[in-house]
Design an enzyme around this catalytic site. Structure first.
Site, short mmCIF file in Angstrom:
data_model
loop_
_atom_site.label_atom_id
_atom_site.label_comp_id
_atom_site.label_asym_id
_atom_site.label_seq_id
_atom_site.Cartn_x
_atom_site.Cartn_y
_atom_site.Cartn_z
N ASP A 81 0.82 -1.22 0.00
CA ASP A 81 0.00 0.00 0.00
C ASP A 81 0.85 1.26 0.00
OD1 ASP A 81 0.83 -0.64 2.69
OD2 ASP A 81 -0.64 0.81 3.44
N GLU A 176 0.24 -1.33 5.55
CA GLU A 176 1.24 -0.87 6.52
C GLU A 176 0.96 0.57 6.93
OE1 GLU A 176 5.13 1.02 7.85
OE2 GLU A 176 3.82 1.57 6.20
ZN ZN Z 1 6.75 2.20 4.09
#
Ligand code: ZN
Length: 410
Positions: A81, A176
């Site tokens: 992401d 994340e």
């Molecule tokens: Zn990162």
């Protein structure tokens, strides 16, 4: 290797994988599925084994051992992401060959310039091949550079069977940037003894210390009465909230701290006379001081409860992650080998504490000690993000060197 890295990286960044904290699915956004499926196909195509993607979008694969030695299984991770801070849709990467050290025009029409005046570290990249944005999006080097580097290292080792190595696991993970990366990560299925996130910034970064982190939500319940007849009756919740904040040390805030200094950060203040809510994050490298910071907040809340009534102040503190140093120090060889790998390649390791967290902070507490190494990128999360292809190649070589060293030391 250079052409291969550029091709992979530019392909990945064109897929919009921005994560979304308001989504309750995993991955939080469909674009991450698109990239996950693409990576599965590519892992198979380069010859990786045990290529899987689970129902939560976690991609895993194996590079089997080619030695009889008993080498610990190590892993490499990168996240799919991109940051929530800035758009990652329609990324249009620009390649600057042998950068001359001057201004880089990102977007002529919109007058967006990446200039050494604003970003003096550009001086480090004279002569490099750089990849930039077109000024309208982020680049997504965080963390697609890590994916490209891991993928290229695996392809290289498969093409060079004369390089002996133990079993290597790789994982590409969702979300994340919204702090959920490790939440559904199957440590047992991954089956590595140690891992590295390839999610750092400039050349040489090697990190194994992160903040201890908590979030606090404090709700103040007031009593609203017509202001004309409020004497002795009205309780203004916003004023209670201000009083709460006044009790915190003014200098222990992000804008006044650096290095190993911790802080309280007031994220939001929302309210009216009737009810006010404050959101804070609490950060400290030292576990005792971290606990003390949380205690301080409880203490202030208790004081105000005494003054205004217990029911008027509700405090809720939740831990988010802890300093991974506590888990990595006992197996320091995982850091030492990365350090040695960089030294062997003529890269000066730069060890510094992360004033934030990585997936490694959570993974280390889930039983997988996971320091972080550089990708080569700069100015993450915005339109001025860029990366040096030269340093991406170095990151790829560091991955290969770490794998070699684990075999040599077994
Ligand atoms: Zn990162």
């Amino acid at each position: 290797m250079k052409h291969e890295i550029i091709e992979r990286f530019t392909k990945y960044v064109k897929i919009d994988t921005q994560s979304d904290p308001n989504s309750h699915t995993c991955p939080s956004t469909p674009g991450q599925w698109t990239l996950a499926k693409m990576l599965v196909e590519e892992l198979k195509a380069i010859g990786m084994e045990e290529v899987t993607v689970d129902e939560n979008g976690y991609v895993m694969a194996t590079l089997p051992s080619n030695t009889d030695k008993d080498v610990p299984t190590i892993g490499f991770l990168a996240h799919m992401d991109t940051a929530t801070d800035f758009t990652g849709a329609n990324v249009n990467p620009q390649i600057v060959e042998s950068y001359d050290g001057g201004d880089i025009i990102l977007n002529e029409e919109l007058h967006i310039v990446l200039s050494p005046t604003d970003f003096p570290e550009l001086a480090n990249y004279k002569g490099h091949t750089l990849i930039t944005t077109d000024g309208t999006t982020l680049l997504g080097a965080d963390n697609k550079a890590g994916i490209a580097e891991i993928m290229t290292a695996m392809a290289y080792l498969i093409q060079h069977p004369e390089i002996k190595h133990g079993k290597v696991r790789v994982a590409f993970t969702p979300d994340e940037e919204i702090g959920r990366g490790p939440h559904k990560f199957d440590v047992a299925a991954f089956g590595a003894k140690y891992a590295y996130t390839v999610d750092g910034g400039p050349l040489g970064e090697l990190e194994y210390e992160s903040f201890n982190a908590a979030q606090a939500k404090i709700t103040f319940k007031g009593k609203n009465v017509h202001p004309g007849t409020a004497k002795g009756k009205m309780i203004n919740s916003m004023k209670m909230a201000m009083e709460f904040h006044e009790h915190l040390p003014a200098n222990e805030a992000p804008e006044h701290t650096e290095g190993y200094e911790g802080f309280y950060h007031l994220l939001s203040f929302q309210g009216d006379v009737e009810e006010t809510t404050l959101h804070y994050i609490i950060r400290d490298f030292d576990r005792q001081q971290f606990e003390a910071r949380k205690g301080k907040m409880e203490e202030i809340a208790a004081k105000l409860q005494e003054k205004y009534g217990k029911e008027r102040i509700v405090i809720d503190i939740k831990d988010q992650y802890y300093n991974m140093r506590e888990k990595i120090e006992p197996v320091k060889e995982v850091v030492d080998i990365a350090y040695e790998a960089m030294k062997n390649l003529g890269i000066e390791p730069k060890i510094s504490p992360i004033r934030g967290g990585t997936d490694g902070s959570q993974l280390s507490y889930m039983g997988l000690p996971t320091p972080n190494i550089f990708t080569g990128g700069e100015n993450f999360h915005g339109r001025y993000e860029y990366i040096s292809v030269d340093n991406m190649m170095k990151a790829t070589n560091v991955i290969i060197e770490i794998i070699k060293l684990f075999e040599q030391k077994a």
